[in-house]
Write a protein that holds these residues in place. Structure first.
Motif, PDB file in Angstrom:
ATOM      1  N   VAL A 122       0.833  -1.196   0.000  1.00 18.08           N
ATOM      2  CA  VAL A 122       0.000   0.000   0.000  1.00 18.08           C
ATOM      3  C   VAL A 122       0.873   1.254   0.000  1.00 18.08           C
ATOM      4  O   VAL A 122       0.606   2.216  -0.748  1.00 18.08           O
ATOM      5  N   GLU A 123       1.920   1.233   0.796  1.00 14.47           N
ATOM      6  CA  GLU A 123       2.838   2.375   0.834  1.00 14.47           C
ATOM      7  C   GLU A 123       3.498   2.590  -0.532  1.00 14.47           C
ATOM      8  O   GLU A 123       3.640   3.733  -0.995  1.00 14.47           O
ATOM      9  N   LYS A 124       3.876   1.502  -1.187  1.00 18.44           N
ATOM     10  CA  LYS A 124       4.508   1.601  -2.496  1.00 18.44           C
ATOM     11  C   LYS A 124       3.536   2.185  -3.511  1.00 18.44           C
ATOM     12  O   LYS A 124       3.909   3.006  -4.348  1.00 18.44           O
ATOM     13  N   ARG A 125       2.250   1.781  -3.450  1.00 18.71           N
ATOM     14  CA  ARG A 125       1.244   2.327  -4.368  1.00 18.71           C
ATOM     15  C   ARG A 125       1.055   3.823  -4.146  1.00 18.71           C
ATOM     16  O   ARG A 125       0.911   4.592  -5.099  1.00 18.71           O
ATOM     17  N   TYR A 126       1.012   4.251  -2.887  1.00 19.05           N
ATOM     18  CA  TYR A 126       0.838   5.680  -2.613  1.00 19.05           C
ATOM     19  C   TYR A 126       2.041   6.495  -3.062  1.00 19.05           C
ATOM     20  O   TYR A 126       1.904   7.636  -3.497  1.00 19.05           O
ATOM     21  N   LYS A 127       3.221   5.929  -2.949  1.00 14.73           N
ATOM     22  CA  LYS A 127       4.418   6.639  -3.410  1.00 14.73           C
ATOM     23  C   LYS A 127       4.441   6.773  -4.922  1.00 14.73           C
ATOM     24  O   LYS A 127       4.951   7.742  -5.462  1.00 14.73           O
ATOM     25  N   ASN A 128       3.922   5.783  -5.619  1.00 13.97           N
ATOM     26  CA  ASN A 128       3.896   5.792  -7.084  1.00 13.97           C
ATOM     27  C   ASN A 128       2.853   6.755  -7.633  1.00 13.97           C
ATOM     28  O   ASN A 128       2.955   7.187  -8.775  1.00 13.97           O
ATOM     29  N   GLU A 129       1.850   7.083  -6.862  1.00 16.22           N
ATOM     30  CA  GLU A 129       0.800   7.986  -7.330  1.00 16.22           C
ATOM     31  C   GLU A 129       1.186   9.426  -7.302  1.00 16.22           C
ATOM     32  O   GLU A 129       2.034   9.980  -6.864  1.00 16.22           O
TER      33      GLU A 129
END
Length: 129
Positions: A122-129
């Motif tokens: 989830v953290e990785k997805r938020y960083k990619n956005e």
């Protein structure tokens, strides 16, 4: 009867080894694969909890119906045999509780590792956005 305790001893030894392997630091990919493998193994090995519970009930029943040898009419050999059976019973109770406790620890370690992994995704997805 000794076969049951031997099986329980081997299961406790295997659980202890798995718990140690889960807690040792290792590369992330290896740790993820290892945790997923152990998670697959956990469900079929759940039999150990009722097995250990049944053994505890058997110990309790035998303890309630055991002949006491505490008076002066008992010989030294009878008293030694009685004390030896009490020590064996105590060892077996520790073995049963250790089996259940180690299973629970392994389950919790795998559960926490999966939660950490999902939070990292989830953290990785938020960083990619």
């Amino acid at each position: 009867m000794a076969l049951q305790w031997m099986i329980l001893t081997y299961v406790v030894a295997a659980e202890a080894a798995l718990a140690l392997l889960l807690t040792f630091p290792s590369p992330k990919l290896l740790k993820n694969r290892f945790v997923s493998l152990i998670s697959l193994i956990l469900q079929p090995t759940l039999f150990i909890v009722p097995f250990a519970g049944f053994q505890l009930l058997d110990i309790y029943w035998k303890n309630e119906h055991r002949l006491m040898c505490t008076s002066d009419i008992c010989t030294a050999a009878e008293r030694d045999r009685y004390e030896k059976s009490v020590f064996k019973t105590q060892r077996n109770v520790i073995l049963c509780t250790t089996a259940c406790l180690l299973y629970w620890c392994i389950y919790q370690i795998c559960k926490y590792h999966k939660e950490i992994q999902s939070l990292e995704e989830v953290e990785k997805r938020y960083k990619n956005e």
